[in-house]
Design a protein around this motif. Structure first.
Motif, mmCIF file in Angstrom:
data_model
loop_
_atom_site.group_PDB
_atom_site.id
_atom_site.type_symbol
_atom_site.label_atom_id
_atom_site.label_comp_id
_atom_site.label_asym_id
_atom_site.label_seq_id
_atom_site.Cartn_x
_atom_site.Cartn_y
_atom_site.Cartn_z
ATOM 1 N N VAL A 94 -31.930 -56.145 38.395
ATOM 2 C CA VAL A 94 -30.430 -55.808 38.666
ATOM 3 C C VAL A 94 -29.565 -56.133 37.588
ATOM 4 O O VAL A 94 -29.751 -57.142 36.848
ATOM 5 N N TYR A 95 -28.608 -55.253 36.903
ATOM 6 C CA TYR A 95 -27.998 -55.227 35.793
ATOM 7 C C TYR A 95 -26.460 -55.206 36.200
ATOM 8 O O TYR A 95 -26.200 -54.491 37.146
ATOM 9 N N THR A 96 -25.575 -55.867 35.434
ATOM 10 C CA THR A 96 -24.146 -55.489 35.447
ATOM 11 C C THR A 96 -23.742 -54.478 34.745
ATOM 12 O O THR A 96 -24.495 -53.917 33.702
ATOM 13 N N CYS A 97 -22.657 -53.950 34.863
ATOM 14 C CA CYS A 97 -22.082 -52.773 33.950
ATOM 15 C C CYS A 97 -21.870 -52.967 32.658
ATOM 16 O O CYS A 97 -21.218 -54.156 32.384
ATOM 17 N N PRO A 98 -22.407 -52.311 31.782
ATOM 18 C CA PRO A 98 -22.271 -52.713 30.122
ATOM 19 C C PRO A 98 -20.696 -52.764 29.944
ATOM 20 O O PRO A 98 -20.432 -53.208 28.605
ATOM 21 N N PHE A 99 -19.867 -51.957 30.560
ATOM 22 C CA PHE A 99 -18.587 -51.894 30.088
ATOM 23 C C PHE A 99 -17.815 -53.156 30.389
ATOM 24 O O PHE A 99 -16.771 -53.396 29.838
ATOM 25 N N VAL A 178 -29.555 -51.139 26.944
ATOM 26 C CA VAL A 178 -29.032 -51.466 28.342
ATOM 27 C C VAL A 178 -30.496 -51.738 29.146
ATOM 28 O O VAL A 178 -30.931 -50.471 29.609
ATOM 29 N N GLY A 179 -31.031 -52.674 29.284
ATOM 30 C CA GLY A 179 -32.382 -52.889 30.091
ATOM 31 C C GLY A 179 -32.955 -54.053 29.589
ATOM 32 O O GLY A 179 -32.351 -55.024 29.156
ATOM 33 N N ALA A 180 -34.339 -54.281 29.718
ATOM 34 C CA ALA A 180 -34.968 -55.463 29.557
ATOM 35 C C ALA A 180 -34.704 -55.654 28.069
ATOM 36 O O ALA A 180 -35.279 -54.813 27.224
ATOM 37 N N LYS A 181 -34.370 -56.848 27.766
ATOM 38 C CA LYS A 181 -34.176 -57.158 26.339
ATOM 39 C C LYS A 181 -35.273 -57.120 25.288
ATOM 40 O O LYS A 181 -35.123 -56.985 24.145
ATOM 41 N N ASP A 182 -36.338 -57.473 25.951
ATOM 42 C CA ASP A 182 -37.757 -57.339 25.189
ATOM 43 C C ASP A 182 -38.018 -55.926 24.880
ATOM 44 O O ASP A 182 -38.695 -56.012 23.703
ATOM 45 N N LYS A 183 -37.580 -54.908 25.319
ATOM 46 C CA LYS A 183 -37.703 -53.395 24.879
ATOM 47 C C LYS A 183 -36.747 -53.280 23.875
ATOM 48 O O LYS A 183 -36.809 -52.083 23.201
ATOM 49 N N ALA A 184 -35.455 -53.866 23.697
ATOM 50 C CA ALA A 184 -34.671 -53.311 22.662
ATOM 51 C C ALA A 184 -35.270 -53.225 21.107
ATOM 52 O O ALA A 184 -34.783 -52.198 20.424
ATOM 53 N N VAL A 209 -30.109 -53.944 19.800
ATOM 54 C CA VAL A 209 -30.364 -55.501 20.289
ATOM 55 C C VAL A 209 -29.916 -55.251 21.918
ATOM 56 O O VAL A 209 -29.334 -54.265 22.416
ATOM 57 N N GLY A 210 -30.574 -55.935 23.025
ATOM 58 C CA GLY A 210 -30.343 -56.338 24.192
ATOM 59 C C GLY A 210 -28.719 -56.425 24.531
ATOM 60 O O GLY A 210 -28.106 -57.163 23.830
ATOM 61 N N TYR A 211 -28.229 -55.893 25.469
ATOM 62 C CA TYR A 211 -26.730 -55.809 25.880
ATOM 63 C C TYR A 211 -26.411 -57.153 26.338
ATOM 64 O O TYR A 211 -25.130 -57.272 26.486
ATOM 65 N N GLN A 212 -27.376 -58.223 26.719
ATOM 66 C CA GLN A 212 -27.123 -59.353 27.075
ATOM 67 C C GLN A 212 -26.887 -60.224 25.598
ATOM 68 O O GLN A 212 -26.290 -61.620 25.903
ATOM 69 N N SER A 213 -26.818 -59.428 24.446
ATOM 70 C CA SER A 213 -26.734 -60.387 23.407
ATOM 71 C C SER A 213 -25.195 -60.739 23.202
ATOM 72 O O SER A 213 -24.210 -60.282 23.759
ATOM 73 N N ASP A 214 -24.867 -61.734 22.236
ATOM 74 C CA ASP A 214 -23.592 -62.357 21.937
ATOM 75 C C ASP A 214 -23.018 -61.320 20.844
ATOM 76 O O ASP A 214 -23.498 -61.582 19.720
ATOM 77 N N ILE A 215 -22.201 -60.475 21.158
ATOM 78 C CA ILE A 215 -21.732 -59.438 20.252
ATOM 79 C C ILE A 215 -21.057 -60.110 18.959
ATOM 80 O O ILE A 215 -21.183 -59.747 17.597
#
Length: 254
Positions: A94-99, A178-184, A209-215
């Motif tokens: 489950v993921y949160t909205c990237p916005f 947007v997805g599993a960070k290992d695939k970025a 980079v994974g969208y969970q990253s610190d921008i």
């Protein structure tokens, strides 16, 4: 087998303990994540040691684990080394909205497979619904007066999210997977801006980079596409837009 799995449940978070598993002075164990946040054993308040719980570690190597997304519908039950790899790309995650990254309020949570429909219905003004390979023209409206832009992009059956920011004299553009960070790291993006008077162009390539990253950290370190605003200002079209030629491609296809 279920009885053995119960022995592996952390008494604090109830997640399965995975090697290395250590003991307190009285022989109790908790997972490493919880141990790093606690000063003493939650069971007996004794001190932690560096002694390994070899028995539990051996159990980890012989039992099969259910996917941690079991409650979302995943039925996979696999050995430790395989289940960890599976969970990194499980379609039931489950993921949160990237916005949310762009400070736009959105409470949506769901599967990546449902994210496109959500974005089209709730954030359509920021999305590009084309499913094509090759160059895509990304537009940054009101360049020179606005300082931040975001856009979702759907290509190669994947979801990407671009954030662009002007900070000081530079334009920073970062494309997130947007997805599993290992695939970025499997994807690369190329951004090009062209001068309207034929005075050349500037391009930059980076891995997504994974969208969970610190921008903010990515921008601070310059680990993204960076353009000087002095040149970017010469590329603004008559509508006040800066047009980026954007291409995303996979390592397998390059």
């Amino acid at each position: 087998m279920e009885g053995l799995l119960l022995e592996l449940e952390c008494p604090v978070c109830t997640e399965y303990m995975l090697p290395p598993i250590t003991l307190c002075h009285n022989g109790h164990s908790i997972c490493n994540s919880c141990k790093s946040e606690m000063h003493s054993c939650p069971t007996c308040m004794g001190e932690f040691t560096d002694i390994r719980n070899i028995s539990l570690e051996n159990i980890c190597r012989i039992v099969k684990f259910p996917c941690k997304y079991k409650q979302n519908g995943c039925l996979e039950i696999l050995p430790l080394d395989i289940i960890l790899r599976h969970e990194s790309e499980c379609s039931h995650a489950v993921y949160t909205c990237p916005f949310l990254i762009a400070s736009l309020e959105c409470s949506w949570r769901g599967f990546v497979s449902d994210m496109e429909d959500h974005i089209k219905s709730k954030h359509n003004e920021f999305s590009d619904a084309r499913h094509v390979l090759g160059i895509h023209k990304a537009r940054l409206p009101k360049f020179g007066t606005s300082s931040a832009w975001c856009q979702a992009l759907f290509t190669m059956n994947e979801v990407f999210f671009r954030i662009s920011k002007v900070i000081g004299d530079f334009l920073y553009c970062c494309v997130l997977y947007v997805g599993a960070k290992d695939k970025a790291p499997a994807y690369t993006y190329k951004l090009t801006i062209n001068n309207n008077e034929g005075r050349g162009s500037v391009c930059a390539c980076h891995q997504t980079v994974g969208y969970q990253s610190d921008i903010e950290e990515i921008i601070r370190k310059g680990n993204c596409a960076v353009f000087h605003c002095e040149f970017a200002n010469t590329c603004i079209n008559e509508d006040g837009e800066l047009v980026l030629e954007e291409e995303i491609f996979s390592a397998a296809a390059s």
